[in-house]
Design an enzyme around this catalytic site. Structure first.
Site, PDB file in Angstrom:
ATOM      1  N   ASP A   1      37.891  45.139  45.210  1.00  0.00           N
ATOM      2  CA  ASP A   1      37.980  45.734  43.781  1.00  0.00           C
ATOM      3  C   ASP A   1      36.254  45.565  43.435  1.00  0.00           C
ATOM      4  O   ASP A   1      36.103  47.019  42.768  1.00  0.00           O
ATOM      5  CB  ASP A   1      38.071  44.933  42.390  1.00  0.00           C
ATOM      6  CG  ASP A   1      40.253  45.612  42.573  1.00  0.00           C
ATOM      7  OD1 ASP A   1      40.612  45.641  43.345  1.00  0.00           O
ATOM      8  OD2 ASP A   1      40.585  44.954  41.836  1.00  0.00           O
TER       9      ASP A   1
ATOM     10  N   TYR B   1      46.297  31.833  47.558  1.00  0.00           N
ATOM     11  CA  TYR B   1      47.116  32.491  47.106  1.00  0.00           C
ATOM     12  C   TYR B   1      48.385  31.599  47.635  1.00  0.00           C
ATOM     13  O   TYR B   1      49.232  31.635  47.455  1.00  0.00           O
ATOM     14  CB  TYR B   1      46.653  34.063  47.409  1.00  0.00           C
ATOM     15  CG  TYR B   1      45.807  34.658  46.421  1.00  0.00           C
ATOM     16  CD1 TYR B   1      45.303  33.650  45.317  1.00  0.00           C
ATOM     17  CD2 TYR B   1      45.455  35.552  46.873  1.00  0.00           C
ATOM     18  CE1 TYR B   1      43.946  34.556  44.172  1.00  0.00           C
ATOM     19  CE2 TYR B   1      45.063  36.178  46.128  1.00  0.00           C
ATOM     20  CZ  TYR B   1      44.027  35.558  45.123  1.00  0.00           C
ATOM     21  OH  TYR B   1      42.728  36.291  44.568  1.00  0.00           O
TER      22      TYR B   1
ATOM     23  N   LYS C   1      32.083  30.381  50.572  1.00  0.00           N
ATOM     24  CA  LYS C   1      31.226  29.300  49.528  1.00  0.00           C
ATOM     25  C   LYS C   1      30.205  27.854  50.039  1.00  0.00           C
ATOM     26  O   LYS C   1      31.649  26.775  49.899  1.00  0.00           O
ATOM     27  CB  LYS C   1      32.019  29.538  48.729  1.00  0.00           C
ATOM     28  CG  LYS C   1      31.145  28.776  47.077  1.00  0.00           C
ATOM     29  CD  LYS C   1      29.925  29.827  46.319  1.00  0.00           C
ATOM     30  CE  LYS C   1      29.039  29.031  44.610  1.00  0.00           C
ATOM     31  NZ  LYS C   1      28.279  29.641  44.821  1.00  0.00           N
TER      32      LYS C   1
ATOM     33  N   ASP D   1      28.895  34.038  45.458  1.00  0.00           N
ATOM     34  CA  ASP D   1      28.340  34.386  43.767  1.00  0.00           C
ATOM     35  C   ASP D   1      27.338  35.689  44.231  1.00  0.00           C
ATOM     36  O   ASP D   1      26.867  37.112  43.466  1.00  0.00           O
ATOM     37  CB  ASP D   1      27.826  33.156  43.196  1.00  0.00           C
ATOM     38  CG  ASP D   1      27.495  33.029  44.311  1.00  0.00           C
ATOM     39  OD1 ASP D   1      27.173  32.488  45.574  1.00  0.00           O
ATOM     40  OD2 ASP D   1      26.658  31.206  43.761  1.00  0.00           O
TER      41      ASP D   1
END
Ligand code: NAD
Length: 356
Positions: free
Chosen positions: A251, A142, A191, A223
């Site tokens: 979320d 970001y 990851k 994942d």
């Protein structure tokens, strides 16, 4: 204690839920012998209307000079067509950056009384859900280099995921410190089977963990983490992860709690100054109707007492009062179910205060 708090009520339901939060904090001050002094400043749409920009310098100055910052919500339809740097939401990123807040704490707690509102099967949540997602807030893709370029396949765009050792170290320490005050279990999510940035991330987490032998550490690829959260939510305590993974997983975890109106959050930096805010936005569809749920904001107040001021008993008094109100069957519209008593924003605030 005497504490100065900068209040940023913002737009939409922001001022309504903030008003209840202030009344709750005042009650805590009265009961436990603290003085909270408030300075109200503008940010978001209201600041655009009054000062021509979403985050005026005066707001930044007042927030920096405070012991803590409380923000309700910014944004709304009225400002939706403005260009990116003039949007109300710029105030959020601006404040986080100005205040050096790099750790975002998002608890997802399923209240016993709201178990029916959880979308998961009862057997999956029978042991309760109490997860704290600690998300890195100022790094990763970001904030990394971004741009466009021509390739053999035509125009392409890129956002670089980059983390330094120091950035990972400080967020990992935050997570371990929090875990020490909870169930002493950290799950690191990365990851590292694919990403070089995750390989560095994991090595730093392992290094920091050596200073916390009393805290259990395990690792999940992102994942797999998203699956495990649904399959065995009760087994998680603290999750530490990078900016983009944390954005998504927090979320996901939050959906187990029933309503966005129940979710508090905190953003912390290296000092005690933090910014506390409900996860929800300004909800322009219900603004001004006295029907918003103030609990997310009130629980953010409890987080402020705990994480910025070290007032754990005072924070617990708020959390217990919220739990009592829910057990007594009171609900705002967003968490209403059959047989419960429906109340508005002000009434919900009053019921909580009565139980402190
Ligand atoms: P939202 O969170 O404002 O609303 C989503 C839905 O949840 C709406 O139906 C709303 O009525 C409901 N809701 C939200 N909070 C509630 C509460 N406390 N009680 C009861 N119901 C509640 O998200 P949105 O509609 O996507 O965004 C509205 C505006 O808020 C936009 O301008 C957006 O950019 C902004 N926003 C601000 C923040 C922030 O200030 N931190 C966060 C998200 C969105």
């Amino acid at each position: 204690m005497k504490l100065n708090i900068a209040l940023v009520p913002g737009d939409g339901i922001g001022p309504e839920v903030m008003a209840q939060n202030v009344l709750v904090l005042n009650k805590i001050g009265e009961k436990f012998g603290h003085t909270f002094e408030y300075k109200e400043v503008d940010a978001g749409g209201i600041a655009i209307d009054k000062h021509g920009e979403p985050l005026p310098q005066n707001t930044i100055d007042v927030c920096k000079a405070s012991d803590s910052v409380f923000l309700a919500a910014v944004g709304g339809w009225k400002w939706d067509t403005l260009p990116g740097n003039m949007r109300p939401e710029r105030a959020l990123l601006g404040l986080r950056g100005e205040l050096g807040l790099y750790a975002n704490l998002r608890p997802a707690t399923l209240h016993e009384a709201l178990k029916d509102a959880c979308p998961l099967k009862p057997e999956l949540v029978k042991d309760g859900v109490d997860i704290m997602v600690v998300r890195e807030l100022t790094g990763g893709m970001y904030f990394g280099e971004k741009g466009r370029k021509q390739t053999d396949m035509g125009e392409a765009a890129y956002d670089v995921e980059q983390y330094s050792v120091e950035e990972v170290k400080r967020i990992t320490k935050t997570a371990f410190e929090i875990a020490r005050k909870r169930k002493k279990h950290v799950t690191n999510v990365d990851k590292q089977n694919v990403l070089e940035s995750s390989r560095l991330w994991r090595s730093v987490v392992l290094e920091v963990a050596k200073d916390y032998p009393d805290v259990e550490l395990d690792h999940l690829y992102v994942d797999n983490a998203s699956m495990q959260l649904i399959m065995r939510p009760s087994t998680f305590d603290v999750i530490v992860t990078g900016n983009i993974f944390g954005d998504i997983l927090s979320d996901e975890a939050s959906q187990m709690t029933g309503s966005i109106g129940m979710l508090p959050s905190a953003s912390l930096g290296s000092g005690s100054l933090g910014m506390y805010e409900p996860v929800h936005g300004s909800a322009p569809d219900i603004a001004g109707k006295d029907i918003a749920n103030p609990i997310a904001t009130i629980l953010s107040g409890a987080m402020m007492l705990k994480y910025s001021f070290g007032l754990a008993d005072e924070a617990k008094a708020i959390e217990d009062a919220v739990a009592k109100v829910l057990n007594d069957g009171y609900r705002t519209g967003d968490i209403m179910s059959e047989g419960m008593k429906k109340v508005g924003c002000k009434e919900m605030g009053k019921l909580i205060i009565d139980r402190i």
